[in-house]
Design an enzyme around this catalytic site. Sequence first.
Site, PDB file in Angstrom:
ATOM      1  CG  ASP A 178       2.065  11.863   4.805  1.00 41.99           C
ATOM      2  OD1 ASP A 178       2.819  11.485   5.716  1.00 41.99           O
ATOM      3  OD2 ASP A 178       1.445  12.943   4.849  1.00 41.99           O
ATOM      4  NE  ARG A 193       5.864   5.409  -3.790  1.00 40.19           N
ATOM      5  CZ  ARG A 193       7.132   5.756  -3.771  1.00 40.19           C
ATOM      6  NH1 ARG A 193       7.473   7.035  -3.896  1.00 40.19           N
ATOM      7  NH2 ARG A 193       8.091   4.854  -3.629  1.00 40.19           N
ATOM      8  CG  ASP A 251       1.506  15.945   2.948  1.00 39.91           C
ATOM      9  OD1 ASP A 251       0.893  16.969   2.578  1.00 39.91           O
ATOM     10  OD2 ASP A 251       2.218  15.905   3.967  1.00 39.91           O
ATOM     11  CB  SER A 284       2.308  25.184   3.854  1.00 43.76           C
ATOM     12  OG  SER A 284       1.488  26.116   4.524  1.00 43.76           O
ATOM     13  CE  LYS A 300       4.835  16.981   2.588  1.00 38.72           C
ATOM     14  NZ  LYS A 300       5.584  17.139   3.841  1.00 38.72           N
ATOM     15  CG  LEU A 360      -2.004  -1.080   1.258  1.00 41.22           C
ATOM     16  CD1 LEU A 360      -2.612  -1.168   2.652  1.00 41.22           C
ATOM     17  CD2 LEU A 360      -3.075  -0.816   0.214  1.00 41.22           C
ATOM     18  CG  MET A 361       2.968   2.306   3.490  1.00 41.67           C
ATOM     19  SD  MET A 361       4.053   1.867   4.868  1.00 41.67           S
ATOM     20  CE  MET A 361       5.091   3.336   4.963  1.00 41.67           C
ATOM     21  CG  ASP A 401       3.848  19.971   4.769  1.00 31.92           C
ATOM     22  OD1 ASP A 401       3.172  18.982   4.423  1.00 31.92           O
ATOM     23  OD2 ASP A 401       5.098  19.969   4.793  1.00 31.92           O
ATOM     24  NE  ARG A 446       0.748  18.631  13.402  1.00 28.51           N
ATOM     25  CZ  ARG A 446       1.964  19.076  13.691  1.00 28.51           C
ATOM     26  NH1 ARG A 446       2.117  20.046  14.567  1.00 28.51           N
ATOM     27  NH2 ARG A 446       3.027  18.552  13.111  1.00 28.51           N
TER      28      ARG A 446
END
Length: 531
Positions: free
Chosen positions: A317, A315, A299, A304, A306, A214-215, A376, A380
């Site tokens: 994240d 990919r 992400d 903001s 990257k 998956l990651m 970014d 959280r």
Amino acid sequence: KRWCGETILGHSLLHKLGRTTEKYVVVIRLGLISDLLNMYFGFCLKGLVLGVFEKEGDESSLHLTEAATRFDQSLSGKLSELLKISGPALKKGKSRVFYGIHKDFPCVAAVGLGKSNASVCGAENCDTSKENIREAVSAGCRLLQDLEVKHVEVDACGDAQSAAEGAILGLFQYDQLKAKKKNKVITQLYESTDIPRWEKGVLYAEGQNLARLLMEAPANHLTPTIFANTIEEKVASHGETVTVKKRSLAWIEEQKMGAFLSVSRGSEEPPVFLELHYRGAPDSSQAPLVLVGKGITFDSGGISLKPSPSMDAMRADMGGAATVCASVVTAAALKLPINIIGLAPLCENMPSGKATKPGDVVTAKNGKTIQVDNTDAEGRLILADALCYGHTFNPRAIVDVATLTGAVDVALGSAACGVFTNSDWLWEQLHKAGIVTGDRVWRMPLFQHYTRQVTDSQLADLNNIGKYSRSGGACTAAAFLREFVTAPHWAHLDIAGVMSNKDEVPYLRKGMSGRPTRTLVEFAAGLAHKD
């Protein structure tokens, strides 16, 4: 060169046969040159991996595992003799291949297990014996894989579960999108009755490999919707014990998950809130273990933005969601007697005209307002709403897992994932699990010192970054999450430092690591067997 009626052929002959075999010694009987040729042209036979311990003190004879000793005796000591004349003693994690010494196994890989008295090491926070087995077995299996051997039997080396983990983890490689695939190898336990431990190790390793799969997948091949559908397919065979709920945008809005929605709004891909309910406990009313995984399938940083270098790695994240979902799948496969709920808020973090802007204020599910000064720092935000929702299940413990901060990578590197917790009991359970799996955890501070840095916000109840910016970034992120926790047993695992592997973990190839899936499974198994 001749020895006891045998011929030793080195790398020069094999180089002519199209194989590079530096560091290998090939042994064949005189008169069986044709066997060697058959072995190299159209050769898809069986291989065997056997363990060898390092000599200790003045020990003159080789120290073989029980299975290797029996194999050696069946050949009248031939394996021992070949190990002695073929080079220096095998060191931990090193391997050597012998050819044509056994009619059933044309290729035999001897692998170095290190010291036979290795055990739990307090300084290293892991069971070095288990780690040595994983490393050695993976090295032997890869060596045989490179020789295009299709079927490999593996010596248990004293711990069948660790041997299975080393074999399955070591052979994994993401090549789903390549025309040329890596040679697929079938592995099985060699001459041992400990089949249950081997099968358990296979399931642990396959769970981690699912997370790696998956990651590693590109973001256009694994959108939030595709992620949820993939997990639904993976648990289909466990339909009696696992329920999948794929919550839509409308449901997320109904739940007033404003923090989660603030992240997803910049993308054209709709968000999904994925729930997995595993009912393994005999008592269906048993309070569940709730696992929450950050699921940012790509992400970019949002507004903001990257830097471009290495952005492709984002990919992965969604590593928290991948490890959490893989852990639930594995728990179901193991039939663990425990109830587990896995939660994965899934979305992309992208810039657009609809994206959240630095300075915007959003409202989380529990009513707290958040000033978003850095888009970014989005993980959280989605976890905040997921944690609030997780509390509605009255959990016995709640653990969130996220590739949350680069700061934890600076602090710990890839040696361990950082654990922030309000519970000494929960820390002990996670710590014990990490020792067993070798995928370690390390406790980090959760002081009020950090809480004050996220509650001192100009416009809202909280700020999504600490007032001193980069200082203690992993700690301020954890302090932020704590503002959405009321449960007495909660832990936050920041796995950003262990997201990928270069060569730090010898039994994992380069790429996304799937860590700490096995530790989560072992942790859940530990809780299950406490009841």
